[in-house]
Motif scaffolding. Sequence first.
Motif, PDB file in Angstrom:
ATOM      1  N   SER A 146       0.853  -1.185   0.000  1.00 32.96           N
ATOM      2  CA  SER A 146       0.000   0.000   0.000  1.00 32.96           C
ATOM      3  C   SER A 146       0.889   1.234   0.000  1.00 32.96           C
ATOM      4  CB  SER A 146      -0.903   0.013   1.236  1.00 32.96           C
ATOM      5  OG  SER A 146      -1.798  -1.075   1.201  1.00 32.96           O
ATOM      6  N   TRP A 147       0.583   2.162  -0.913  1.00 32.36           N
ATOM      7  CA  TRP A 147       1.385   3.377  -1.008  1.00 32.36           C
ATOM      8  C   TRP A 147       0.477   4.507  -1.468  1.00 32.36           C
ATOM      9  CZ3 TRP A 147       2.956   6.563  -5.115  1.00 32.36           C
ATOM     10  CH2 TRP A 147       3.957   7.489  -4.790  1.00 32.36           C
ATOM     11  N   GLN A 148       0.419   5.561  -0.631  1.00 35.42           N
ATOM     12  CA  GLN A 148      -0.539   6.639  -0.855  1.00 35.42           C
ATOM     13  C   GLN A 148      -1.938   6.031  -1.045  1.00 35.42           C
ATOM     14  OE1 GLN A 148       0.661   9.672  -3.641  1.00 35.42           O
ATOM     15  NE2 GLN A 148       2.668   9.921  -2.720  1.00 35.42           N
ATOM     16  N   ASN A 149      -2.619   6.319  -2.165  1.00 36.18           N
ATOM     17  CA  ASN A 149      -3.956   5.759  -2.383  1.00 36.18           C
ATOM     18  C   ASN A 149      -3.940   4.537  -3.291  1.00 36.18           C
ATOM     19  OD1 ASN A 149      -5.194   7.837  -0.881  1.00 36.18           O
ATOM     20  ND2 ASN A 149      -5.118   9.209  -2.643  1.00 36.18           N
ATOM     21  N   PHE A 150      -2.748   3.955  -3.497  1.00 42.75           N
ATOM     22  CA  PHE A 150      -2.613   2.871  -4.462  1.00 42.75           C
ATOM     23  C   PHE A 150      -2.185   1.571  -3.798  1.00 42.75           C
ATOM     24  CE2 PHE A 150      -1.804   6.829  -6.691  1.00 42.75           C
ATOM     25  CZ  PHE A 150      -2.553   6.697  -7.843  1.00 42.75           C
ATOM     26  N   ASN A 151      -2.519   0.485  -4.478  1.00 41.10           N
ATOM     27  CA  ASN A 151      -1.867  -0.795  -4.232  1.00 41.10           C
ATOM     28  C   ASN A 151      -0.859  -0.990  -5.346  1.00 41.10           C
ATOM     29  OD1 ASN A 151      -3.240  -1.581  -1.917  1.00 41.10           O
ATOM     30  ND2 ASN A 151      -4.910  -2.505  -3.067  1.00 41.10           N
ATOM     31  N   VAL A 152       0.381  -1.256  -4.980  1.00 39.42           N
ATOM     32  CA  VAL A 152       1.453  -1.384  -5.956  1.00 39.42           C
ATOM     33  C   VAL A 152       1.945  -2.830  -5.960  1.00 39.42           C
ATOM     34  CG1 VAL A 152       3.705  -0.562  -6.713  1.00 39.42           C
ATOM     35  CG2 VAL A 152       2.133   1.006  -5.539  1.00 39.42           C
TER      36      VAL A 152
END
Length: 348
Positions: free
Chosen positions: A91-97
């Motif tokens: 999870s990073w900021q509003n994303f799933n990477v």
Amino acid sequence: MKVDNAFDKTELLEYLSTAYSLPLQSITFLPEGEDSYGYIVASETGERYFAKASTSVPDICLQVASLLRCQCNISGVVAPLETQDGMLSISWQNFNVSFFPFIEGKSRWDLWKVGEDFTDAELRQTAALLATIHDATDSVNLNCLPVAKYDLPLRNELYSVLEAAKKGTSLENKYQKQLLEALTAHRSAILQTLNRYDGLGRSATALQTPFVITHGDPTPGNLIIDTEDRLHIIDWDGVCLGPVEKDLVAFTGERFDVVLESYLVDRENGTTLHADIFGFYIYEWTLNEIRDYGTKILFKNDDAQQNEYDWESLQDYLPPNQELMEDGIAAVRNTLGRYNFLPKNSGG
């Protein structure tokens, strides 16, 4: 084509380096795809990876790809790498990477852009890979896997786009105005297409065919032949339980018989194919493109370059060419008939 996000890629690179315990050195935007942001990531030792930042890919999609690759030993499936904590994304900021090995090679789409295509042998290889994936259905725990429905995904978004054309929008840029005019002019054709699509959906439902693991989008951009002539299938965002036609529809048209013959030979469990189910997905593609690009232009995009790309992409589908789609269904029906896989006493 996706326009890059404005978030800090240096911060993302550092985050990935820590999560995967890799000496990552650079990150470069890759302007491919539609709904996610993709990046080529290079390490200090020369290895390359692909990072995908998305807000809409369920974890189950990554899990199925990993199971097919690692548990079922299907080498053509490109699955996400695990973090140091055994996770398939971060999870990073509003994303799933998610983080993948980078496949050196050319996609079928890369070939199409220069007037080339897969060879017959590569199409047969593609058919064999899909048959293997479909046959792996009983080997994977599918408790949480989405199940395909013979109904338009996000149908409410299509209605919202059509309603916007009736009401207009308060803030209309150049592309919104062009879209609203086109939607008004072609509203009747879109509704006729939707009506035919729903009829095909009812026919497909009545057939009660068995569902298998489907990739969901084996389109040219997701099929890559690497530098050693090995086939890889990427982008498992649409994986679900569905009819085999959901995957095979991507190969209808010219040389469909090459894929079909190999697929039927390679399926261990056998299968019966239905023209009406192919037709359902042929119509669904057009309606989804109108819904997707229409929604982006009217309600989501804040970048003129992205609007321009989406508007140009939409031109192939407004107005919807129902005659062409019906010709496609008829061609599929004729091809299936040559292989004697049409069920008796059936419209399929």
